[in-house]
Design a protein around this motif. Structure first.
Motif, PDB file in Angstrom:
ATOM      1  N   MET A 128     -65.071  87.799 -88.214  1.00  0.00           N
ATOM      2  CA  MET A 128     -64.441  89.089 -88.450  1.00  0.00           C
ATOM      3  C   MET A 128     -63.216  88.970 -89.362  1.00  0.00           C
ATOM      4  N   VAL A 129     -62.569  87.824 -89.342  1.00  0.00           N
ATOM      5  CA  VAL A 129     -61.455  87.626 -90.273  1.00  0.00           C
ATOM      6  C   VAL A 129     -61.990  87.693 -91.708  1.00  0.00           C
ATOM      7  N   LEU A 165     -51.482  98.493 -94.403  1.00  0.00           N
ATOM      8  CA  LEU A 165     -51.174  97.226 -95.076  1.00  0.00           C
ATOM      9  C   LEU A 165     -51.320  96.048 -94.117  1.00  0.00           C
ATOM     10  N   VAL A 166     -51.037  96.282 -92.821  1.00  0.00           N
ATOM     11  CA  VAL A 166     -51.211  95.219 -91.824  1.00  0.00           C
ATOM     12  C   VAL A 166     -52.651  94.702 -91.876  1.00  0.00           C
ATOM     13  N   LEU A 167     -53.607  95.641 -91.931  1.00  0.00           N
ATOM     14  CA  LEU A 167     -55.014  95.236 -91.951  1.00  0.00           C
ATOM     15  C   LEU A 167     -55.332  94.403 -93.191  1.00  0.00           C
ATOM     16  N   LEU A 168     -54.668  94.721 -94.301  1.00  0.00           N
ATOM     17  CA  LEU A 168     -54.951  93.987 -95.534  1.00  0.00           C
ATOM     18  C   LEU A 168     -54.254  92.630 -95.550  1.00  0.00           C
ATOM     19  N   MET A 169     -53.096  92.551 -94.890  1.00  0.00           N
ATOM     20  CA  MET A 169     -52.347  91.287 -94.856  1.00  0.00           C
ATOM     21  C   MET A 169     -52.958  90.282 -93.894  1.00  0.00           C
ATOM     22  N   LEU A 170     -53.427  90.800 -92.763  1.00  0.00           N
ATOM     23  CA  LEU A 170     -53.832  89.926 -91.655  1.00  0.00           C
ATOM     24  C   LEU A 170     -54.746  88.775 -92.071  1.00  0.00           C
ATOM     25  N   PRO A 171     -55.857  89.071 -92.760  1.00  0.00           N
ATOM     26  CA  PRO A 171     -56.751  87.950 -93.071  1.00  0.00           C
ATOM     27  C   PRO A 171     -56.082  86.888 -93.931  1.00  0.00           C
ATOM     28  N   VAL A 172     -55.222  87.323 -94.853  1.00  0.00           N
ATOM     29  CA  VAL A 172     -54.553  86.349 -95.716  1.00  0.00           C
ATOM     30  C   VAL A 172     -53.635  85.461 -94.879  1.00  0.00           C
ATOM     31  N   VAL A 173     -52.855  86.096 -93.994  1.00  0.00           N
ATOM     32  CA  VAL A 173     -51.940  85.323 -93.146  1.00  0.00           C
ATOM     33  C   VAL A 173     -52.734  84.389 -92.233  1.00  0.00           C
ATOM     34  N   ILE A 174     -53.800  84.903 -91.635  1.00  0.00           N
ATOM     35  CA  ILE A 174     -54.571  84.092 -90.686  1.00  0.00           C
ATOM     36  C   ILE A 174     -55.179  82.877 -91.384  1.00  0.00           C
ATOM     37  N   ARG A 175     -55.863  83.109 -92.502  1.00  0.00           N
ATOM     38  CA  ARG A 175     -56.543  82.003 -93.176  1.00  0.00           C
ATOM     39  C   ARG A 175     -55.549  80.939 -93.627  1.00  0.00           C
TER      40      ARG A 175
END
Ligand SMILES: Nc1ncnc2c1ncn2[C@@H]1O[C@H](COP(=O)(O)OP(=O)(O)O)[C@@H](O)[C@H]1O
Ligand SMILES: [Mg+2]
Lengths: 303, 258, 340
Positions: A128-129, A165-175
């Protein structure tokens, strides 16, 4: 290493004929070199072209005395006066709020995936990420609109933009955090366990600090990515020509939104402001980009 | 302080792979026990079960009993974290925490267990570094990063870090194999000092080292790769090196081993 | 990965009924300390919760878009899949369909992909196999910088700078190859601001991601394969054909899928570059119109009445499903080779 014969120093000076390369093979090799180099040059052209355009057209605006310290409040569409500090504020505050929400969740999710996650839940999360990384910004914005504005009745505001923007940032931060955590050698974790330090303290006090600079680099790149997002501001907040400090209510400008609304301004001053705002946005993004790459040099991760 | 360890019918598995078979041995307090044997025979595996580090590996499992002063460390009421406070470990590669100074490395265990008292921490730091024969070399650079020390110093720093939490037992897995001969000597001297207070179990691939530092030596072997490793015999070091009971031990000691 | 340390919490391994209050207090020594146990449980739950939140977010996107779309889909007077236009002006008489939107989205995205794929392949090969070692990293960074430019700036540049510059190409194609449907006259009065223009802009925008993924996989080509090829006396190009391309093909395709996903969802650049048209889409690259994303953005300022808004949300739902499928495929194709 263009040929197979370049390192054979200990061979006889006169190469046996079986070792020379046929003309057609050499031609293919040369042609491929030319083609891939050409591809790279083609890829660089638009970057330079865009940057030169933005700098050339935006420079007059950003050197104006009022550009960085004034808003457009009371400025007529055809006037060259005023500035964009209200939009800079909006861009920064929206990114800041999004960062404050996305970073703890993102780091938490990365810790889960690297340190705890096993089995189907972890696999689903990881999948899902990737899916979230591919969700278009307009869809993220629509989702926030549907869930918070339509159904919960929240007003349009900068905060709604931040949520998208949180939704758009999350995957970048997580990965990014994931990658950094995986670089921390297991022997550090083991020696902490061997001191009788519980796993959660090991992660918080040993592993995360070791991965710190890489994680911050990832966050800064994520911020740089979301600051230019236009779709969420189009859907989730109204434009204002004056400063609004309140992220939870009222219209608020941001650089992309200002550019988009000035597109409807047919006067020369409209185009002046569009390119000025474009250059301003690029400068701010570059600050984060350069900061990120400087920071990435200070890694505590042992080899 | 120092405690006795008993292994009773211990079998160790990595998933379906039976790594170590039926180990029975006793480690007496205030002594050094060395594990020797060819690589892959399960020395590290046995060592890691002694403080439940083993559990950090997916699918790893232990059968049998491991008793610390008579108390089973695998009892369901026993907390692995607490076991590791009692049984410290030093690893093959020196691995100081890279974000911490020398001082913080030494007291990391105490600090993260919640000790706040600055004076106490400083005392423990000095005492542990002295006990690790490192105090003189680093007392002027306590606030420098631990990673800046030489390899041998880093390893002694790791030993200081391990004894700062006042364990009863110290496990060492080839602690000198990444070090030069001089640093190795320093660590061997240190082990001799430490055994007056601790129970020490050391894995080494260096037979001279086992002969030099240990009171008791256990020889592990395995029939063939893929077969489980097992304890061939364990006895006083002198006896093992002069007059072992088993032919396999004799062969290994005298270098006649495969 | 197979030998990684297990991530179970050390104190988790013996969890059981023992923590219930009925058990007699354990003797001191190695018995558990409840406070460290509680910290572990809390921390573990918080991090797991963060992971679950990501899964929940994706589920919520689908669910909320669906909830908002259904009433409008039920009130729709036209066939959603085949109706060519999007009439939402009269809330009591909604008639909207995605035929043209779907076509414009697909034409622009696929065209962008056709342009970007060969270039990305060339750049990835250049960066991994041809560029001097010392320059490979800075060069890669330059290509990555393309991704740092905001879409709205690509939009402005695309319509104001690029469009006039490539107009002669468009005119030439239209004049000489106009008999091919792709280059036939479109539904716009000019050959600028068309799907063609938009596709070129999108190609530039997706180039960095396709390149980055492809480059990463190419760089992972096992050394022994490269050396085996070299040992046969292969030229640099033959090494690529024998080792790099076979190994990296799936990564290249996966990277291209990710690029396609980006192009499908790109909003503001497309909204600015591709002109709207009043007449239907006619399968030419010189047509204009809306993509899913640009349609929604164009109507964003009028999201006030629920039924018309729901119509746009239904378009958003289709876009979400499309990008979901494309990204999931990319992940499947890549296997374990690609991260991101
Ligand atoms: N993490 C692990 N997962 C699976 N098998 C392992 C693991 N660690 C060690 N083994 C296996 O267990 C056996 C004993 O290994 P080890 O204890 O490291 O031997 P030694 O320390 O005596 O060289 C070997 O066959 C090794 O391959
Ligand atoms: Mg070993």
């Amino acid at each position: 290493m263009a040929t197979a014969t370049d390192s054979d120093l200990d061979r006889p000076a006169a190469e046996p004929s079986t070792r020379t390369i046929s003309a057609s093979r050499r031609f293919k090799d040369r042609a491929s070199t030319v083609l891939v180099t050409l591809a790279f040059l083609i890829a660089v052209v638009p970057l330079i072209w865009v940057l030169v355009t933005v700098v050339a057209r935006g420079a007059p605006a950003i050197v104006s005395a009022t550009w960085w310290g004034n808003s457009l409040s009371g400025i007529l569409p055809e006037s060259f006066g005023g500035g964009v500090y209200h939009a800079i504020y909006g861009t920064l505050i929206q990114a800041l709020i999004a960062t404050l929400i996305a970073v703890p969740i993102g780091i938490g999710a990365a810790i889960y995936l690297v340190e705890y996650g096993r089995g189907p839940l972890a696999r689903t999360t990881s999948f899902m990420v990737d899916i979230l990384a591919g969700v278009p910004s307009i869809v993220a914005a629509l989702f926030i609109f549907a869930a918070f504005i339509s159904i919960l009745g929240a007003p349009q505001s900068a905060f709604m933009v931040s949520l998208a923007l949180v939704l758009l940032m999350l995957p970048v931060v997580i990965r990014n955090t994931e990658e950094m955590l995986r670089l921390v050698p297991d022997r550090l974790r083991e020696s902490a366990y061997a001191l009788g330090i519980p796993k959660w303290k090991t992660i918080l006090r040993i592993v995360l600090p070791t991965a710190f600079s890489g994680t911050v680099t990832g966050v800064m790149l994520a911020i740089a990515r979301i600051m230019g997002e236009t779709a969420p501001v189009l859907v989730l907040v109204g434009y204002s020509r004056a400063i609004n400090y309140d992220p939870f209510g009222g219209n608020m400008a941001s650089l992309p939104l200002l550019m988009y609304s000035e597109l409807a301004n047919p006067e020369a001053a409209g185009s002046y402001r569009i390119w000025g705002a474009a250059l301003t946005l690029i400068i701010i993004i570059m600050i984060f980009q350069v900061g990120a790459s400087l920071l990435s040099r200070y890694s505590a991760i042992p080899k | 302080m120092a405690k006795r360890i008993d292994l009773k019918d211990v079998d160790i598995y990595y998933g379906a792979f039976h790594a170590v078979q039926n180990v029975n041995l006793t480690v007496t307090p205030r002594s050094v026990t060395a594990f020797i044997g060819p690589s892959g025979c399960g020395k590290s595996t046995v060592l890691r079960t002694l403080n439940r580090m083993h559990e950090e590996i997916a699918g790893a499992r232990v059968d049998g009993e491991i008793l610390l002063d008579g108390e089973n460390i695998y009892d369901r009421n026993t907390d692995a974290v607490a076991v590791r406070r009692t049984i410290g470990m030093v690893f093959q590669m020196p691995n100081p925490f890279p974000t911490m100074s020398v001082r913080d490395n030494v007291v990391a265990g105490l600090k993260l267990q919640g000790v706040r008292d600055r004076k106490k921490l400083d005392e423990v730091c000095e005492a542990s570094l002295r006990a690790a024969n490192l105090w003189k070399e680093v007392k002027d650079r306590l606030d420098k990063p631990g990673g800046g020390l030489s390899g041998g110093q880093q390893q002694r720093l790791c030993i200081a870090r391990a004894i700062a939490v006042e364990p009863d037992v110290l496990l060492m897995d080839e602690p000198c194999s990444a070090l030069d001969p001089i640093s190795t000597l320093a660590i061997e001297d240190l082990i001799a000092d430490l055994k007056t207070e601790y129970t020490i179990v050391i894995v080494t691939h260096n037979m001279q080292q086992a002969a030099r530092v240990s009171d008791q030596t256990g020889f592990f072997n395995l029939e063939a790769t893929g077969k489980p490793g097992h304890l061939v015999e364990i006895d006083d070091t002198e006896k093992i090196f002069s007059n072992p009971t088993q032919q396999a031990t004799e062969d290994y000691i005298s270098g006649r081993f495969g | 990965m197979s030998e990684r340390i297990d991530q179970r919490a050390p104190s988790e391994t013996d969890s059981g009924p023992a923590s219930s209050p009925g058990v007699p207090a354990p003797p001191p020594g190695t018995r558990r300390r409840p406070s460290s146990r509680r910290g572990e449980t809390i921390f573990r739950s918080l991090t797991t919760g963060s992971g679950v939140l990501v899964v929940a977010a994706i589920a919520a996107i689908g669910v909320f878009l669906l909830i908002q779309a259904v009433p409008s889909l039920l009130a729709n007077q036209a066939d959603f899949l085949t109706f060519p236009s999007f009439n939402t002006g009269d809330p009591d008489n909604l008639a909207f369909g995605i035929r043209d939107i779907f076509l414009v989205t697909m034409f622009s995205s696929v065209f962008a992909l056709v342009l970007a794929m060969p270039i990305a392949l060339g750049v990835a090969l250049f960066l991994t196999n041809y560029a001097p070692r010392a320059l490979a990293r800075p060069f890669a960074y330059i290509v990555d910088l393309l991704a740092a430019v905001p879409s709205i700036i690509y939009g402005l540049w695309g319509i104001l700078v690029l469009a006039p510059a490539i107009l002669p190409i468009a005119e030439w194609l239209n004049a000489n190859l106009g008999w091919i449907f792709l280059f036939a006259d479109g539904n716009l009065p000019v050959l600028s601001g068309t799907i063609f223009t938009g596709g070129v802009v999108l190609a530039v925008m997706i180039l960095p991601i396709v390149t980055a993924v492809t480059r990463e996989v190419f760089a992972q080509t096992p050394r022994f394969q490269i050396e085996a090829a070299k040992a046969l006396g292969a030229t640099r190009w033959e090494v690529i054909k024998m080792a790099t391309l076979p190994y990296g093909r799936s990564g290249y395709i996966a990277g291209s899928m990710l690029g396609l996903g980006r192009a499908l969802g790109e909003t503001i650049a497309v909204l600015i570059v591709i002109r709207a048209s009043t007449s239907p889409m006619g399968f030419s690259l010189f047509d204009g119109g809306y993509t899913f994303a640009s349609l929604i953005a164009s109507a964003a300022s009028e999201f006030s009445q629920p039924l018309p808004t729901g119509a746009y949300i239904s378009a958003g739902l289709v876009l979400f499903v499309l990008t979901f499928i494309v990204n999931a495929l990319a992940r499947l194709i890549a296997g374990g080779k690609v991260n991101g």
